[in-house]
Motif scaffolding. Sequence first.
Motif, PDB file in Angstrom:
ATOM      1  N   ARG A   1       0.819  -1.215   0.000  1.00 21.47           N
ATOM      2  CA  ARG A   1       0.000   0.000   0.000  1.00 21.47           C
ATOM      3  C   ARG A   1       0.852   1.264   0.000  1.00 21.47           C
ATOM      4  O   ARG A   1       0.663   2.156  -0.835  1.00 21.47           O
ATOM      5  CB  ARG A   1      -0.923  -0.007   1.221  1.00 21.47           C
ATOM      6  N   ASP A   2       1.808   1.352   0.932  1.00 23.88           N
ATOM      7  CA  ASP A   2       2.518   2.610   1.171  1.00 23.88           C
ATOM      8  C   ASP A   2       3.805   2.763   0.360  1.00 23.88           C
ATOM      9  O   ASP A   2       4.113   3.861  -0.093  1.00 23.88           O
ATOM     10  CB  ASP A   2       2.850   2.747   2.662  1.00 23.88           C
ATOM     11  N   VAL A   3       4.561   1.691   0.184  1.00 27.10           N
ATOM     12  CA  VAL A   3       5.835   1.781  -0.536  1.00 27.10           C
ATOM     13  C   VAL A   3       5.615   1.619  -2.037  1.00 27.10           C
ATOM     14  O   VAL A   3       6.085   2.438  -2.832  1.00 27.10           O
ATOM     15  CB  VAL A   3       6.850   0.737  -0.005  1.00 27.10           C
ATOM     16  N   LEU A   4       4.904   0.576  -2.427  1.00 22.53           N
ATOM     17  CA  LEU A   4       4.659   0.362  -3.855  1.00 22.53           C
ATOM     18  C   LEU A   4       3.492   1.208  -4.369  1.00 22.53           C
ATOM     19  O   LEU A   4       3.380   1.434  -5.569  1.00 22.53           O
ATOM     20  CB  LEU A   4       4.409  -1.121  -4.143  1.00 22.53           C
ATOM     21  N   GLY A   5       2.629   1.654  -3.475  1.00 20.31           N
ATOM     22  CA  GLY A   5       1.520   2.521  -3.864  1.00 20.31           C
ATOM     23  C   GLY A   5       0.422   1.829  -4.647  1.00 20.31           C
ATOM     24  O   GLY A   5      -0.278   2.468  -5.429  1.00 20.31           O
ATOM     25  N   TYR A   6       0.241   0.524  -4.438  1.00 19.79           N
ATOM     26  CA  TYR A   6      -0.778  -0.207  -5.190  1.00 19.79           C
ATOM     27  C   TYR A   6      -2.168   0.107  -4.647  1.00 19.79           C
ATOM     28  O   TYR A   6      -2.415   0.015  -3.444  1.00 19.79           O
ATOM     29  CB  TYR A   6      -0.538  -1.706  -5.115  1.00 19.79           C
ATOM     30  N   PRO A   7      -3.107   0.476  -5.521  1.00 22.27           N
ATOM     31  CA  PRO A   7      -4.487   0.683  -5.090  1.00 22.27           C
ATOM     32  C   PRO A   7      -5.028  -0.624  -4.505  1.00 22.27           C
ATOM     33  O   PRO A   7      -4.585  -1.716  -4.876  1.00 22.27           O
ATOM     34  CB  PRO A   7      -5.224   1.049  -6.378  1.00 22.27           C
ATOM     35  N   ASN A   8      -6.009  -0.501  -3.591  1.00 22.42           N
ATOM     36  CA  ASN A   8      -6.518  -1.711  -2.950  1.00 22.42           C
ATOM     37  C   ASN A   8      -7.954  -1.544  -2.535  1.00 22.42           C
ATOM     38  O   ASN A   8      -8.482  -0.438  -2.488  1.00 22.42           O
ATOM     39  CB  ASN A   8      -5.646  -2.064  -1.742  1.00 22.42           C
ATOM     40  N   VAL A   9      -8.569  -2.674  -2.235  1.00 23.74           N
ATOM     41  CA  VAL A   9      -9.890  -2.712  -1.629  1.00 23.74           C
ATOM     42  C   VAL A   9      -9.750  -3.437  -0.304  1.00 23.74           C
ATOM     43  O   VAL A   9      -8.867  -4.279  -0.134  1.00 23.74           O
ATOM     44  CB  VAL A   9     -10.937  -3.415  -2.526  1.00 23.74           C
ATOM     45  N   ASP A  10     -10.604  -3.086   0.638  1.00 24.45           N
ATOM     46  CA  ASP A  10     -10.632  -3.766   1.922  1.00 24.45           C
ATOM     47  C   ASP A  10     -11.729  -4.812   1.832  1.00 24.45           C
ATOM     48  O   ASP A  10     -12.912  -4.483   1.707  1.00 24.45           O
ATOM     49  CB  ASP A  10     -10.908  -2.771   3.048  1.00 24.45           C
ATOM     50  N   ALA A  11     -11.350  -6.079   1.873  1.00 25.95           N
ATOM     51  CA  ALA A  11     -12.314  -7.172   1.771  1.00 25.95           C
ATOM     52  C   ALA A  11     -13.013  -7.420   3.102  1.00 25.95           C
ATOM     53  O   ALA A  11     -13.832  -8.318   3.215  1.00 25.95           O
ATOM     54  CB  ALA A  11     -11.610  -8.444   1.288  1.00 25.95           C
ATOM     55  N   GLY A  12     -12.659  -6.616   4.107  1.00 26.84           N
ATOM     56  CA  GLY A  12     -13.269  -6.741   5.422  1.00 26.84           C
ATOM     57  C   GLY A  12     -12.223  -6.931   6.494  1.00 26.84           C
ATOM     58  O   GLY A  12     -11.294  -7.731   6.327  1.00 26.84           O
ATOM     59  N   GLY A  13     -12.337  -6.180   7.566  1.00 25.29           N
ATOM     60  CA  GLY A  13     -11.429  -6.344   8.693  1.00 25.29           C
ATOM     61  C   GLY A  13      -9.988  -5.981   8.391  1.00 25.29           C
ATOM     62  O   GLY A  13      -9.074  -6.526   9.017  1.00 25.29           O
ATOM     63  N   GLY A  14      -9.759  -5.084   7.429  1.00 22.87           N
ATOM     64  CA  GLY A  14      -8.390  -4.696   7.092  1.00 22.87           C
ATOM     65  C   GLY A  14      -7.678  -5.656   6.159  1.00 22.87           C
ATOM     66  O   GLY A  14      -6.481  -5.533   5.928  1.00 22.87           O
TER      67      GLY A  14
END
Length: 115
Positions: A22-35
């Motif tokens: 998330r922070d270093v590579l900067g890849y977009p993401n979705v939260d599938a639940g509970g982080g």
Amino acid sequence: MINGAHVVIYSRDAEADRAFFRDVLGYPNVDAGGGWLIFKLPPAEVAVHPADSASHELFLMCDDVAATVAELTAKGVEFTQPVSDEGWGLRTVLRLPGGGELGLYEPRHAKAYEL
């Protein structure tokens, strides 16, 4: 019909590795639940190599391995192997915060994801 692929990375520290993507590579993401983050990856391809036993590896690809190594090193990423010329491309290995490793390479071959 198959419309995608899902890569799983097993980690001793999943939270740290998720933060890395998330922070270093900067890849977009979705939260599938509970982080539980699931990341969008760049275009991908798969190759099948001969081997004595079944195993799998994940390599990230880049256009300029020297520049990418410099950028990631400045962000604190550790590389466990120097860049080597493999003929088919320039290759190195980076360490994930959870202890795992990922290959990184600049391909010299035609890229299947450009088809």
